[in-house]
Motif scaffolding. Structure first.
Motif, PDB file in Angstrom:
ATOM      1  N   LEU A 122      33.856   9.114  -2.025  1.00  0.00           N
ATOM      2  CA  LEU A 122      34.070  10.400  -1.369  1.00  0.00           C
ATOM      3  C   LEU A 122      34.110  10.234   0.151  1.00  0.00           C
ATOM      4  O   LEU A 122      34.969  10.843   0.830  1.00  0.00           O
ATOM      5  CB  LEU A 122      32.948  11.363  -1.758  1.00  0.00           C
ATOM      6  N   ALA A 123      33.228   9.388   0.687  1.00  0.00           N
ATOM      7  CA  ALA A 123      33.217   9.155   2.137  1.00  0.00           C
ATOM      8  C   ALA A 123      34.516   8.504   2.603  1.00  0.00           C
ATOM      9  O   ALA A 123      35.074   8.874   3.657  1.00  0.00           O
ATOM     10  CB  ALA A 123      32.028   8.273   2.510  1.00  0.00           C
ATOM     11  N   LEU A 124      35.002   7.545   1.838  1.00  0.00           N
ATOM     12  CA  LEU A 124      36.277   6.906   2.202  1.00  0.00           C
ATOM     13  C   LEU A 124      37.433   7.907   2.156  1.00  0.00           C
ATOM     14  O   LEU A 124      38.320   7.907   3.020  1.00  0.00           O
ATOM     15  CB  LEU A 124      36.553   5.737   1.257  1.00  0.00           C
ATOM     16  N   GLY A 130      40.591  12.489   7.303  1.00  0.00           N
ATOM     17  CA  GLY A 130      40.261  12.869   8.682  1.00  0.00           C
ATOM     18  C   GLY A 130      41.089  12.110   9.698  1.00  0.00           C
ATOM     19  O   GLY A 130      41.603  12.702  10.662  1.00  0.00           O
ATOM     20  N   LEU A 131      41.233  10.801   9.488  1.00  0.00           N
ATOM     21  CA  LEU A 131      42.055  10.016  10.413  1.00  0.00           C
ATOM     22  C   LEU A 131      43.519  10.443  10.355  1.00  0.00           C
ATOM     23  O   LEU A 131      44.210  10.520  11.392  1.00  0.00           O
ATOM     24  CB  LEU A 131      41.925   8.521  10.080  1.00  0.00           C
ATOM     25  N   GLY A 132      43.997  10.707   9.140  1.00  0.00           N
ATOM     26  CA  GLY A 132      45.399  11.119   9.022  1.00  0.00           C
ATOM     27  C   GLY A 132      45.670  12.457   9.682  1.00  0.00           C
ATOM     28  O   GLY A 132      46.658  12.609  10.430  1.00  0.00           O
ATOM     29  N   GLY A 134      43.821  13.858  11.964  1.00  0.00           N
ATOM     30  CA  GLY A 134      43.582  13.715  13.398  1.00  0.00           C
ATOM     31  C   GLY A 134      44.786  13.122  14.109  1.00  0.00           C
ATOM     32  O   GLY A 134      45.130  13.542  15.226  1.00  0.00           O
ATOM     33  N   ALA A 135      45.421  12.147  13.462  1.00  0.00           N
ATOM     34  CA  ALA A 135      46.613  11.547  14.070  1.00  0.00           C
ATOM     35  C   ALA A 135      47.761  12.551  14.170  1.00  0.00           C
ATOM     36  O   ALA A 135      48.569  12.502  15.104  1.00  0.00           O
ATOM     37  CB  ALA A 135      47.041  10.323  13.267  1.00  0.00           C
ATOM     38  N   LEU A 136      47.856  13.474  13.219  1.00  0.00           N
ATOM     39  CA  LEU A 136      48.925  14.480  13.258  1.00  0.00           C
ATOM     40  C   LEU A 136      48.643  15.583  14.274  1.00  0.00           C
ATOM     41  O   LEU A 136      49.564  16.088  14.934  1.00  0.00           O
ATOM     42  CB  LEU A 136      49.095  15.102  11.861  1.00  0.00           C
ATOM     43  N   ILE A 137      47.374  15.967  14.378  1.00  0.00           N
ATOM     44  CA  ILE A 137      47.026  17.109  15.215  1.00  0.00           C
ATOM     45  C   ILE A 137      46.771  16.699  16.663  1.00  0.00           C
ATOM     46  O   ILE A 137      47.172  17.407  17.603  1.00  0.00           O
ATOM     47  CB  ILE A 137      45.781  17.821  14.648  1.00  0.00           C
ATOM     48  N   SER A 138      46.093  15.553  16.868  1.00  0.00           N
ATOM     49  CA  SER A 138      45.689  15.155  18.217  1.00  0.00           C
ATOM     50  C   SER A 138      46.903  14.832  19.088  1.00  0.00           C
ATOM     51  O   SER A 138      47.908  14.299  18.622  1.00  0.00           O
ATOM     52  CB  SER A 138      44.773  13.934  18.141  1.00  0.00           C
ATOM     53  N   SER A 139      46.753  15.132  20.389  1.00  0.00           N
ATOM     54  CA  SER A 139      47.822  14.832  21.355  1.00  0.00           C
ATOM     55  C   SER A 139      47.660  13.450  21.971  1.00  0.00           C
ATOM     56  O   SER A 139      48.496  13.032  22.792  1.00  0.00           O
ATOM     57  CB  SER A 139      47.826  15.893  22.472  1.00  0.00           C
TER      58      SER A 139
END
Length: 215
Positions: A122-124, A130-132, A134-139
């Motif tokens: 579940l953590a993985l 979260g990383l995916g 974050g990569a889409l949303i973060s500038s």
């Protein structure tokens, strides 16, 4: 209400034994009925008494006597026979535990490893999502966040510990996943083997996580 066949047979057997006993007493005393002396063997006495008891006249008399018995009936509604009680209320009243119920089981190595396997999985999953996202949303790209972490000026031991915590779910889930694959081949399924491979898997997960943390 008539006697059942079982009841009639029971009554017949009783009277048969009574008549046979009487005939046996008569035979032992060597009594004589007018001009006839009664000397009958046990098998002949039983056959005679059985034929008397099983006569149609006696059966008809028993059935007529049963028909004369008073019978009372009471009509009961379905609602009166069913209690307004739910499934959980009944279990609580009877003191039944729900199963499976984790609080009633003693912790074991096998159960703890199984729970940890699901937890690390579940953590993985949450980490990858979260990383995916974050990569889409973060500038900013990943290098920006690496620079932010370096700006915190954490010690080497602290950074290694944080990296170990992040890497451990991957190391544990990988090691235990290999253990499960070995089970799928039909090996290491005995109790002693399950425990020995469990301890070996935990040690392997620490080694893998430490290697990842030192990179």
């Amino acid at each position: 209400m008539l006697y059942s066949l079982y009841e009639i047979d029971t009554i017949e057997t009783y009277f048969t034994n009574v008549v046979a006993s009487l005939l046996a007493v008569i035979s032992r005393s060597q009594c004589t009925v007018p001009s006839i002396q009664v000397r009958v063997k046990n098998r002949e006495m039983y056959a005679l008494s059985s034929s008397l008891i099983r006569s149609p006249a006696l059966r008809q008399g028993l059935q007529m006597a049963a028909a004369s018995r008073p019978v009372s009936m009471k009509v009961v509604s379905v609602a009166e026979t069913q209690k307004d009680e739910s499934f959980f209320e009944k279990n609580e009243r009877l003191g039944r535990e729900l199963s499976p119920h984790l609080t009633i089981y003693q912790p074991q190595l096998t159960s703890m490893l199984s729970i940890c396997h699901r937890g690390t999985g579940l953590a993985l999953g949450v980490g990858v999502w979260g990383l995916g996202l974050g990569a889409l949303i973060s500038s900013h790209d990943i290098s920006h966040y690496v620079t932010m972490v370096e700006g915190l000026q954490l010690s080497g031991a602290t950074l290694t510990a944080l990296k170990f915590i992040i890497a451990y779910p991957a190391g544990y889930h990988t090691a235990n996943g290999i253990r499960h694959l070995l089970w799928d081949t039909g090996r290491f399924l005995k109790i002693k083997e399950v425990y020995s491979t469990g301890y070996a898997m935990v040690a392997t997960s620490f080694v893998l996580s430490a290697i990842l943390a030192l990179l």
